[in-house]
Design a protein around this motif. Structure first.
Motif, PDB file in Angstrom:
ATOM      1  N   ALA A  64       0.916  -1.159  -0.219  1.00  0.00           N
ATOM      2  CA  ALA A  64       0.061  -0.057   0.171  1.00  0.00           C
ATOM      3  C   ALA A  64       0.910   1.304  -0.117  1.00  0.00           C
ATOM      4  O   ALA A  64       0.556   2.204  -0.666  1.00  0.00           O
ATOM      5  CB  ALA A  64      -0.922  -0.062   1.219  1.00  0.00           C
ATOM      6  N   LYS A  65       1.853   1.111   0.628  1.00  0.00           N
ATOM      7  CA  LYS A  65       2.943   2.395   0.751  1.00  0.00           C
ATOM      8  C   LYS A  65       3.513   2.515  -0.516  1.00  0.00           C
ATOM      9  O   LYS A  65       3.485   3.568  -0.993  1.00  0.00           O
ATOM     10  CB  LYS A  65       4.016   2.070   1.809  1.00  0.00           C
ATOM     11  CG  LYS A  65       5.003   3.208   2.192  1.00  0.00           C
ATOM     12  CD  LYS A  65       5.912   2.894   3.237  1.00  0.00           C
ATOM     13  CE  LYS A  65       6.795   3.929   3.425  1.00  0.00           C
ATOM     14  NZ  LYS A  65       7.899   3.529   4.560  1.00  0.00           N
ATOM     15  N   GLN A  66       3.948   1.479  -1.089  1.00  0.00           N
ATOM     16  CA  GLN A  66       4.639   1.596  -2.698  1.00  0.00           C
ATOM     17  C   GLN A  66       3.519   2.203  -3.646  1.00  0.00           C
ATOM     18  O   GLN A  66       3.960   3.094  -4.402  1.00  0.00           O
ATOM     19  CB  GLN A  66       5.008   0.303  -2.908  1.00  0.00           C
ATOM     20  CG  GLN A  66       6.369  -0.402  -2.125  1.00  0.00           C
ATOM     21  CD  GLN A  66       7.379   0.861  -2.066  1.00  0.00           C
ATOM     22  OE1 GLN A  66       7.643   1.444  -3.085  1.00  0.00           O
ATOM     23  NE2 GLN A  66       8.270   0.831  -0.970  1.00  0.00           N
ATOM     24  N   LEU A  67       2.341   1.651  -3.532  1.00  0.00           N
ATOM     25  CA  LEU A  67       1.290   1.974  -4.482  1.00  0.00           C
ATOM     26  C   LEU A  67       0.884   3.579  -4.256  1.00  0.00           C
ATOM     27  O   LEU A  67       0.858   4.182  -5.050  1.00  0.00           O
ATOM     28  CB  LEU A  67      -0.067   1.086  -4.066  1.00  0.00           C
ATOM     29  CG  LEU A  67      -1.259   1.744  -4.805  1.00  0.00           C
ATOM     30  CD1 LEU A  67      -0.806   1.265  -6.401  1.00  0.00           C
ATOM     31  CD2 LEU A  67      -2.349   0.506  -4.557  1.00  0.00           C
ATOM     32  N   GLU A  68       0.859   4.072  -2.935  1.00  0.00           N
ATOM     33  CA  GLU A  68       0.572   5.322  -2.561  1.00  0.00           C
ATOM     34  C   GLU A  68       1.775   6.262  -3.040  1.00  0.00           C
ATOM     35  O   GLU A  68       1.668   7.274  -3.697  1.00  0.00           O
ATOM     36  CB  GLU A  68       0.611   5.626  -0.980  1.00  0.00           C
ATOM     37  CG  GLU A  68       0.406   6.999  -0.454  1.00  0.00           C
ATOM     38  CD  GLU A  68      -1.089   7.693  -1.015  1.00  0.00           C
ATOM     39  OE1 GLU A  68      -1.335   8.821  -0.727  1.00  0.00           O
ATOM     40  OE2 GLU A  68      -1.851   6.754  -1.583  1.00  0.00           O
ATOM     41  N   LYS A  69       3.135   5.875  -3.119  1.00  0.00           N
ATOM     42  CA  LYS A  69       3.943   6.591  -3.624  1.00  0.00           C
ATOM     43  C   LYS A  69       3.987   6.546  -5.126  1.00  0.00           C
ATOM     44  O   LYS A  69       4.266   7.585  -5.738  1.00  0.00           O
ATOM     45  CB  LYS A  69       5.411   5.814  -3.201  1.00  0.00           C
ATOM     46  CG  LYS A  69       5.798   6.148  -1.823  1.00  0.00           C
ATOM     47  CD  LYS A  69       7.038   5.325  -1.554  1.00  0.00           C
ATOM     48  CE  LYS A  69       7.562   5.852  -0.195  1.00  0.00           C
ATOM     49  NZ  LYS A  69       8.861   5.124   0.201  1.00  0.00           N
ATOM     50  N   SER A  70       3.571   5.357  -5.562  1.00  0.00           N
ATOM     51  CA  SER A  70       3.392   5.561  -7.110  1.00  0.00           C
ATOM     52  C   SER A  70       2.263   6.558  -7.584  1.00  0.00           C
ATOM     53  O   SER A  70       2.473   7.204  -8.651  1.00  0.00           O
ATOM     54  CB  SER A  70       3.164   4.390  -7.434  1.00  0.00           C
ATOM     55  OG  SER A  70       2.871   4.042  -8.939  1.00  0.00           O
ATOM     56  N   ASN A 103      -3.303   9.793   0.954  1.00  0.00           N
ATOM     57  CA  ASN A 103      -2.885  10.441   2.084  1.00  0.00           C
ATOM     58  C   ASN A 103      -3.583  12.092   2.027  1.00  0.00           C
ATOM     59  O   ASN A 103      -3.654  12.381   0.907  1.00  0.00           O
ATOM     60  CB  ASN A 103      -1.308  10.833   1.874  1.00  0.00           C
ATOM     61  CG  ASN A 103      -0.816  11.766   2.972  1.00  0.00           C
ATOM     62  OD1 ASN A 103      -1.104  12.880   3.259  1.00  0.00           O
ATOM     63  ND2 ASN A 103       0.434  11.106   3.609  1.00  0.00           N
ATOM     64  N   ALA A 104      -4.217  12.014   3.123  1.00  0.00           N
ATOM     65  CA  ALA A 104      -5.268  13.365   3.166  1.00  0.00           C
ATOM     66  C   ALA A 104      -4.396  14.703   2.771  1.00  0.00           C
ATOM     67  O   ALA A 104      -5.007  15.692   2.110  1.00  0.00           O
ATOM     68  CB  ALA A 104      -5.850  13.625   4.276  1.00  0.00           C
TER      69      ALA A 104
END
Length: 356
Positions: A64-70, A103-104
């Motif tokens: 999820a963290k990697q997807l968010e960064k992407s 991320n809000a």
């Protein structure tokens, strides 16, 4: 040692009972051992499951963290494109990508950036329109001030190129309008001076003609008087000579009167000649010609309307008035051909004053 406690001294019945008790005791111990082993195995299994669950959660969190960064990187990239080329399509792509950001705080920052892009595009379009309106009516000072104010609102670094271009267009049109105004004022002043000069000449010429006419009249009167009382010279008057058997021949006497030249604007020639032949005279008056005034050559002001493509004047027309030239420029700039050229080329236009 008590004999009763020794199993060897037990009766058969006691031995059977003792054996049963021993079996029960042994079974209980065995069952307890087995149960304990099973319990420990179950605990180990539960512990392993917990560990597996935690591990899977860590993996999911990392994904999820990697997807968010992407997603954030994709949104940032699309926002940069929209900043540099703020078309409706590019802005829409950026907005769609922001929807995937979880991320809000980051999402709020991206949304604010989109709002900023849209506001900048609005101000840029308003500035373009204001400059265009002034170029179509370059004598209008209110439209010039409006264009200046609209350009001053372009404060974004992404608008710098457009701002410089619009300022240059505005300055060019302002100079052309000022030149046209000065030319018109100069023409009006020249025409006023020429009109005043012609009026003075007409007044002066009228006075001269009046004086010359009076002088001519006086001279002519003098000539007529001379003719009326002119010195007719006859050889002894109307004398007849007679001779025997001869003929009667009268003398011919000629009287020439005076000639006078009067002056008009270009000069007037008056001549009067009187001739008397014999007893009967013939009177002939010859009047000269009166010429008019010859004017000064004048210059004519023309106005050249032009439209340029990449600095080269491609469309031009010579007109008699500023309004006609401006109308030609407006119609040419707003034509489909020039509008299409404007997508890939720099378009300029204006008016020139030409003396012919």
């Amino acid at each position: 040692m008590n004999k009763n406690l020794n199993p060897l001294n037990w009766t058969k019945k006691q031995q059977i009972i003792g054996g049963a008790v021993a079996i029960v005791l042994i079974g209980g111990v065995t069952t307890g051992i087995v149960a304990d082993a099973n319990h420990q195995a179950e605990e180990r299994k539960i512990e392993q499951l917990k560990k597996d669950k935690v591990e899977k959660a860590k993996v999911r969190a990392e994904k999820a963290k990697q997807l968010e960064k992407s997603n954030e990187a994709d949104s940032k990239k699309l926002l940069d494109i929209a900043e540099k080329t703020p078309t409706d399509k590019n802005i829409k792509l950026a907005e769609d990508s922001i929807l995937k950001v979880k991320n809000a705080e980051v999402k709020k920052a991206f949304d604010n950036q989109v709002v900023g892009i849209k506001n900048r595009v609005k101000l840029e379009n308003e500035a373009k329109t204001a400059v265009s309106n002034y170029q179509k009516d370059a004598m209008n000072q209110d439209k010039y001030k409006s264009a200046q104010q609209a350009i001053s609102k372009l404060t974004s670094s992404y608008s710098k190129g457009l701002k410089d271009s619009l300022n240059k267009q505005l300055a060019t049109s302002k100079k052309q309008a000022d030149d046209a105004t000065k030319a018109q004022q100069s023409k009006s002043e020249s025409e006023s001076k020429a009109k005043a000069t012609n009026t003075d000449k007409e007044k002066s010429g009228s006075t001269d003609n009046s004086n010359n006419a009076n002088t001519g009249t006086d001279s002519q009167s003098a000539v007529n008087n001379d003719v009326a009382s002119g010195s007719n010279s006859y050889g002894g008057g109307s004398q007849n000579n007679y001779s025997q058997g001869g003929s009667n021949t009268s003398q011919n006497n000629t009287n020439s009167g005076s000639s006078n030249q009067g002056q008009g604007n270009s000069g007037q020639n008056n001549s009067n000649s009187n001739s008397n032949t014999g007893g009967n005279g013939s009177n002939t008056n010859n009047n000269g010609s009166n010429g008019g005034n010859s004017g000064q050559p004048t210059h004519t002001t023309k106005y050249l309307g032009w439209v340029s493509v990449d600095g080269v004047r491609k469309y031009t027309k010579m007109c008699d008035t500023v309004a006609e030239a401006q109308s030609y420029v407006d119609s040419t700039v707003n034509s489909a051909e020039v509008i299409n050229l404007g997508f890939d080329h720099s378009i300029g236009y204006g008016l020139d004053t030409v003396e012919v």
